[in-house]
Enzyme design. Structure first.
Site, PDB file in Angstrom:
ATOM      1  N   LYS A  35       0.832  -1.204   0.000  1.00 47.00           N
ATOM      2  CA  LYS A  35       0.000   0.000   0.000  1.00 47.00           C
ATOM      3  C   LYS A  35       0.872   1.262   0.000  1.00 47.00           C
ATOM      4  CE  LYS A  35      -4.068  -1.029   2.376  1.00 47.00           C
ATOM      5  NZ  LYS A  35      -4.698  -1.176   3.679  1.00 47.00           N
ATOM      6  N   ARG A 151     -18.691   8.610   2.490  1.00 50.12           N
ATOM      7  CA  ARG A 151     -19.218   7.443   1.774  1.00 50.12           C
ATOM      8  C   ARG A 151     -18.181   6.998   0.772  1.00 50.12           C
ATOM      9  NH1 ARG A 151     -23.576  10.737  -1.159  1.00 50.12           N
ATOM     10  NH2 ARG A 151     -21.807  12.139  -0.970  1.00 50.12           N
ATOM     11  N   LYS A 208     -21.801   8.569  15.420  1.00 49.78           N
ATOM     12  CA  LYS A 208     -21.455   7.780  14.242  1.00 49.78           C
ATOM     13  C   LYS A 208     -22.297   6.505  14.139  1.00 49.78           C
ATOM     14  CE  LYS A 208     -19.605   6.108  10.713  1.00 49.78           C
ATOM     15  NZ  LYS A 208     -18.365   6.098  10.029  1.00 49.78           N
ATOM     16  N   PHE A 253     -31.989   7.295   0.416  1.00 45.37           N
ATOM     17  CA  PHE A 253     -31.876   6.034   1.165  1.00 45.37           C
ATOM     18  C   PHE A 253     -33.211   5.291   1.266  1.00 45.37           C
ATOM     19  CE2 PHE A 253     -27.701   4.839   2.877  1.00 45.37           C
ATOM     20  CZ  PHE A 253     -26.970   5.767   2.152  1.00 45.37           C
ATOM     21  N   GLY A 261     -24.864  -3.467   2.059  1.00 43.80           N
ATOM     22  CA  GLY A 261     -23.686  -4.273   2.369  1.00 43.80           C
ATOM     23  C   GLY A 261     -22.529  -3.338   2.632  1.00 43.80           C
ATOM     24  N   CYS A 264     -19.250  -1.208   6.357  1.00 41.42           N
ATOM     25  CA  CYS A 264     -19.684  -0.322   7.451  1.00 41.42           C
ATOM     26  C   CYS A 264     -21.063  -0.670   8.014  1.00 41.42           C
ATOM     27  CB  CYS A 264     -19.668   1.120   6.982  1.00 41.42           C
ATOM     28  SG  CYS A 264     -18.050   1.614   6.383  1.00 41.42           S
ATOM     29  N   LYS A 267     -21.689  -4.332   9.722  1.00 40.26           N
ATOM     30  CA  LYS A 267     -20.932  -4.626  10.948  1.00 40.26           C
ATOM     31  C   LYS A 267     -21.192  -3.575  12.026  1.00 40.26           C
ATOM     32  CE  LYS A 267     -16.990  -1.831  10.471  1.00 40.26           C
ATOM     33  NZ  LYS A 267     -16.643  -0.726  11.323  1.00 40.26           N
TER      34      LYS A 267
HETATM   35  C1  UGA Z   1     -21.825   4.398   4.983  1.00 39.46           C
HETATM   36  C2  UGA Z   1     -22.453   5.734   5.398  1.00 39.46           C
HETATM   37  O1  UGA Z   1     -23.361   6.173   4.386  1.00 39.46           O
HETATM   38  C3  UGA Z   1     -21.369   6.800   5.606  1.00 39.46           C
HETATM   39  O2  UGA Z   1     -21.956   8.005   6.059  1.00 39.46           O
HETATM   40  C4  UGA Z   1     -20.381   6.275   6.643  1.00 39.46           C
HETATM   41  O3  UGA Z   1     -19.315   7.196   6.848  1.00 39.46           O
HETATM   42  C5  UGA Z   1     -19.801   4.958   6.153  1.00 39.46           C
HETATM   43  O4  UGA Z   1     -20.853   4.005   5.959  1.00 39.46           O
HETATM   44  C6  UGA Z   1     -18.841   4.450   7.210  1.00 39.46           C
HETATM   45  O5  UGA Z   1     -19.287   4.112   8.300  1.00 39.46           O
HETATM   46  O6  UGA Z   1     -17.630   4.512   6.990  1.00 39.46           O
HETATM   47  P1  UGA Z   1     -20.873   3.445   2.670  1.00 39.46           P
HETATM   48  O7  UGA Z   1     -20.743   2.145   3.400  1.00 39.46           O
HETATM   49  O8  UGA Z   1     -19.743   3.949   1.852  1.00 39.46           O
HETATM   50  O9  UGA Z   1     -21.204   4.618   3.717  1.00 39.46           O
HETATM   51  O10 UGA Z   1     -22.104   3.296   1.681  1.00 39.46           O
HETATM   52  P2  UGA Z   1     -23.620   3.813   1.598  1.00 39.46           P
HETATM   53  O11 UGA Z   1     -23.712   4.812   0.521  1.00 39.46           O
HETATM   54  O12 UGA Z   1     -24.146   4.191   2.926  1.00 39.46           O
HETATM   55  O13 UGA Z   1     -24.353   2.480   1.095  1.00 39.46           O
HETATM   56  C7  UGA Z   1     -24.379   1.324   1.934  1.00 39.46           C
HETATM   57  C8  UGA Z   1     -25.182   0.228   1.294  1.00 39.46           C
HETATM   58  O14 UGA Z   1     -26.563   0.543   1.278  1.00 39.46           O
HETATM   59  C9  UGA Z   1     -24.819  -0.100  -0.148  1.00 39.46           C
HETATM   60  O15 UGA Z   1     -24.750  -1.484  -0.316  1.00 39.46           O
HETATM   61  C10 UGA Z   1     -25.955   0.501  -0.949  1.00 39.46           C
HETATM   62  O16 UGA Z   1     -26.170  -0.155  -2.170  1.00 39.46           O
HETATM   63  C11 UGA Z   1     -27.110   0.302   0.013  1.00 39.46           C
HETATM   64  N1  UGA Z   1     -28.250   1.231  -0.194  1.00 39.46           N
HETATM   65  C12 UGA Z   1     -28.086   2.562  -0.024  1.00 39.46           C
HETATM   66  C13 UGA Z   1     -29.496   0.720  -0.519  1.00 39.46           C
HETATM   67  O17 UGA Z   1     -29.687  -0.502  -0.667  1.00 39.46           O
HETATM   68  N2  UGA Z   1     -30.551   1.591  -0.677  1.00 39.46           N
HETATM   69  C14 UGA Z   1     -30.404   2.921  -0.516  1.00 39.46           C
HETATM   70  O18 UGA Z   1     -31.422   3.648  -0.666  1.00 39.46           O
HETATM   71  C15 UGA Z   1     -29.143   3.425  -0.190  1.00 39.46           C
END
Ligand code: UGA
Length: 437
Positions: A35, A151, A208, A253, A261, A264, A267
């Site tokens: 890395k 995100r 968080k 959302f 999935g 984040c 878990k």
């Molecule tokens: C998430 C949070 O959105 C961030 O704010 C946070 O900082 C991050 O976790 C973390 O804890 O580090 P992330 O895991 O990058 O971010 O992705 P998201 O955009 O939240 O999406 C998560 C999952 O939900 C994805 O699989 C996405 O496809 C799904 N999703 C999202 C849905 O099935 N429907 C929706 O309407 C939105």
């Protein structure tokens, strides 16, 4: 300011580059030599839009370097902890080994008045425990918690232009010496009007996990509605449009589909339940068990729907899965619903080919038993059924008329409800959405 960033994964690498962009002198530190080599050469070790350009841009200024030697943190006065907190094997709780190791390895390099800033997602109570570890070693140093809300796929802009900053400090007071230090660190985004809140350590940690739990709950809520819509012959996408127009609810959302999935949300809700149990407050979060269960049910539902779509069982059926990443604009396959569905179908006798613009290498490491194809068209050739499971733009834009002649049977399951059902049907496809008639 001179800062060190411990841990150069999806969070730390982006944070290090963004802090250098904001004008600070940054050293990013990670044990993984590969890395460090990649980052030092200006290459991102994972796919994240805008990151590579940013790395090259800031490395030209000489303000950003990477090292595997923790003693390089000695020159810095602010140290960010950006290591992972995965789920423990066989348990719901978070594995804090990496956070503990990062803080312990940093101790010999901390001087008086330094600030250690935790960014990793941790169970409430961790910051207070680590603050004691730091002050036992250097009474004049501080440990604060500054959770990260970025995100994946939008990590650079979320870091440079966040919705808010949360500073968790020991006494929860604006007068805490670390508040002014963080303010000058984030002077640029603060000057753009980014709100910032000061809180005590447990509140900052909880902000968080509460935020991620809320997002997970919103997704599972709409997926529960999708189950209802299916039973009643209604359309969950119109339902989401309609309830989303109430600005107390909002449309974001509420995209029903195969569920959430990634590294984040899944878990984090589990670690939150585990921690609530330890605190004797497990009842408060029993609803998250249901949120998790609804989410996992999506995956089995899609396997069942694919079986129905294929007509006479899955055995020997050629199924093409569009998308392996847990969401578009990312190569991250941790707890990816798309891959977990692909693996289930394969286990049940289907011949599954997975394609993805960025995540094939990561997917193949996790599920070597699946077939992969980098080329969308050849992945689709002679398919008995097509499953759109990660809504990359290039899949949303596919031309159903053209594809009709490539596949063996024109059957599509839209796992993210992003295709124009009428258009696909008009092109001769048997279209299935989730929670749609
Ligand atoms: C998430 C949070 O959105 C961030 O704010 C946070 O900082 C991050 O976790 C973390 O804890 O580090 P992330 O895991 O990058 O971010 O992705 P998201 O955009 O939240 O999406 C998560 C999952 O939900 C994805 O699989 C996405 O496809 C799904 N999703 C999202 C849905 O099935 N429907 C929706 O309407 C939105």
């Amino acid at each position: 300011m001179r800062i060190s960033v411990i841990g150069c994964g999806y969070l730390g690498a982006v944070h290090a580059a963004c802090m250098a962009k904001l004008g600070h002198e940054v050293v990013g530190i990670d044990l993984d030599e590969r890395k460090i080599r990649e980052l030092s050469a200006g290459r991102a070790p994972f796919f994240e839009p805008e990151l590579e350009e940013l790395l090259l841009d800031v490395q030209g200024t000489g303000r950003l370097k990477f090292s595997s030697d923790i003693s390089e943190a000695s020159d810095a006065s602010v140290h960010f902890i950006c290591v992972g907190t995965p789920q423990k094997k066989g348990e719901n709780a978070a594995d804090l080994r990496f956070v503990d190791a990062a803080v312990n390895s940093l101790l010999p390099h901390i001087s008086a008045h330094d600030v250690v800033v935790g960014k990793s997602t941790v169970p409430v109570g961790t910051a207070a425990r680590l603050a004691e570890v730091v002050t036992n070693h250097e009474p004049e140093a501080h440990l604060v918690w500054n959770p990260e809300f970025l995100r994946e796929g939008h990590a650079v802009s979320d870091t440079l232009h966040p919705d808010r900053f949360v500073y968790g400090v020991a006494d929860g007071s604006e007068d805490h010496p670390a508040v002014a230090i963080l303010d000058s660190l984030y002077a640029v985004p603060l000057s753009e009007g980014t709100p910032r809140l000061v809180a005590d350590l447990p509140t900052a940690e909880l902000v968080k996990t509460a935020a991620n739990s809320f997002l997970a709950t919103k997704i599972s809520f709409i997926n529960a509605m999708a189950e209802l819509c299916e039973a009643a012959g209604a359309d969950v996408t119109r339902l989401a449009d309609a309830i989303g127009l109430d600005d107390r609810i909002g449309r974001k959302f509420l995209q029903a589909g195969i569920g959430f999935g990634g590294g984040c949300l899944p878990k984090d809700i589990r670690a939150f339940m585990a921690r609530a149990g330890e605190l004797g407050a497990d009842q408060a979060l029993t609803f998250l068990r249901e949120v998790d269960a609804i989410n996992m049910r999506r995956r089995t539902r899609v396997v069942e729907l694919t079986r129905e779509l294929c007509g006479d069982g899955l055995l020997g059926k050629r199924i093409t899965v569009l998308g392996a990443a847990f969401k578009p604009e990312s190569d991250d396959v941790r707890d990816s619903p798309a891959l977990s569905i692909a693996a289930q179908l394969q286990l049940q006798g289907a011949v599954v080919t997975v394609t993805d613009p960025k995540a094939i290498d990561n997917a193949a490491k996790r599920f070597p038993e699946l077939q992969y194809d980098h080329d969308t068209e050849s992945a689709l050739a002679n398919a008995h059924a097509v499953l759109l499971l990660t809504e990359w733009k290039e899949y949303r834009d596919l031309d159903p008329h053209y594809l009709r002649n490539i596949v063996s049977s024109p059957r599509v399951l839209d796992g993210r409800n992003v295709l124009d059902a009428a258009k696909w049907r008009a092109a001769g496809w048997h279209y299935r959405g989730l929670g749609r008639p």
